[in-house]
Design an enzyme around this catalytic site. Sequence first.
Site, mmCIF file in Angstrom:
data_model
loop_
_atom_site.group_PDB
_atom_site.id
_atom_site.type_symbol
_atom_site.label_atom_id
_atom_site.label_comp_id
_atom_site.label_asym_id
_atom_site.label_seq_id
_atom_site.Cartn_x
_atom_site.Cartn_y
_atom_site.Cartn_z
ATOM 1 N N ALA A 1 -13.400 5.515 4.489
ATOM 2 C CA ALA A 1 -12.033 5.036 4.241
ATOM 3 C C ALA A 1 -11.964 3.666 3.580
ATOM 4 O O ALA A 1 -10.870 3.128 3.404
ATOM 5 C CB ALA A 1 -11.186 5.034 5.518
ATOM 6 N N ALA A 2 -13.096 3.096 3.164
ATOM 7 C CA ALA A 2 -13.039 1.815 2.465
ATOM 8 C C ALA A 2 -12.271 1.958 1.156
ATOM 9 O O ALA A 2 -11.408 1.136 0.822
ATOM 10 C CB ALA A 2 -14.448 1.295 2.203
ATOM 11 N N GLY A 3 -12.581 3.023 0.398
ATOM 12 C CA GLY A 3 -11.865 3.253 -0.850
ATOM 13 C C GLY A 3 -10.393 3.533 -0.632
ATOM 14 O O GLY A 3 -9.535 3.072 -1.391
ATOM 15 N N ASP A 4 -10.079 4.276 0.430
ATOM 16 C CA ASP A 4 -8.679 4.569 0.743
ATOM 17 C C ASP A 4 -7.930 3.299 1.131
ATOM 18 O O ASP A 4 -6.758 3.130 0.792
ATOM 19 C CB ASP A 4 -8.594 5.588 1.886
ATOM 20 C CG ASP A 4 -9.157 6.944 1.498
ATOM 21 O OD1 ASP A 4 -9.144 7.265 0.297
ATOM 22 O OD2 ASP A 4 -9.624 7.673 2.394
#
Length: 312
Positions: A257-260
Site C-alpha cells: 500500500a505504499a504506492g496507494d
Amino acid sequence: MSKEIKQGRVLVVGSINTDLVARSPHLPRPGETISGQAFSQVAGGKGGNQAVAAARIGARVAMVGCVGKDANGAQRVKDLETEGIDCAGIEVDPSQPTGVAIVTVSDDGENTIVVVAGSNGQLTPEAVARHEAAIKACDIVVCQLEIPWESVHATLALARRLGKITVLNPAPATGPLPAEWLPLIDYLVPNEVEAAILAGLPVESESGARRAATELQRGGTRNVIVTLGSQGAYLLLEGGEGTHFPAPQVQAVDTTAAGDTFIGVFAAQLAARQPLEGAIQLAQRAAAISVTRAGAQPSIPTRAEVDGAVGV
C-alpha cells in the site's frame, strides 16, 4: 489541517478487497513451502486504499466500487464509512464474493500479491454511468486497473467530458494501455515496474524513468509521475520539464500500500489545489511512513502523523 485541504473532493473508482496477509522470513520460491510467522486479515484493494489515504490526509472522499453480498463486503463498507468516505456509490452484487488479495510479506519488507477480483469484476461501465452525479461533484477522479478495463475507460471518458482532472494508477500493469486512453489521463502514475511494462523500456534509474515517461507522453498523456521506491519519484510535465524528487530514507517493514498511499495523498493535494511539487513531496512522506508499518490500510498515516513526523 487547513480549510483548503478539507474542501478538496476526490472520487475513487476502483477495487475493494479483503487482504489475507502472511509474514515469512523470505518470499517463497516456486515449489517451496516455508513456515509463516504471523497472519492477519485487513482491509485492502487499491481503490479502497487510495480512498483511505486521501481521506486521512484531509480530502472529502467518495468511492464507486462493488462488493459481494457477504460478511467481507459488509465489513469493508463499514471500514470505509468509519474513515468518513461517502459509500453511496458502492454497489452490492450477490453473484460474486468480495475481492481478496493473498499477500506474503518477507522480513525485509518486500511482498508478493495474488488478487482474486471477485465482485470487483462486476463494476461494469453501466454501473459507472449510474454514478455520474458523483463524478460531477468531485474535483479529481482516481482509477486503477483492478476493475474491468472497459469500466476504467468509461470512467476516464466520462470524467473528461465533465471537465474533471483524472489520475490513473496503472496497476496491475500487464501491457501497454489502449491508445485511446492516453489523452484522457491528466496524471499517469506508475511505479518503475509498471512504467517499464507500459513503455516497453527498462526503468532502473532516473534516466530510465524519464525515457519511459517521455514515451508515454507521446501517446497523449499530459503528465507522468514514475515512483521509484527508495530512489524517489520522477515527474515529467506536459511541457517537457522533468524533476526528480529524492525519497525520504526509512527502514521498510512492509511495502504493501505504499504506492496507494502516494496516489491517495497526491490526489487529495491536487483536489485542494496545492502546488504540484508540494503535493508530490507530501505524498512521498506519507508513503515513507506507511512502509514502516505492517498491512495495507492500517499502515496509511493521518495528516497529523505526516505533519508531525521527524526525519521523514
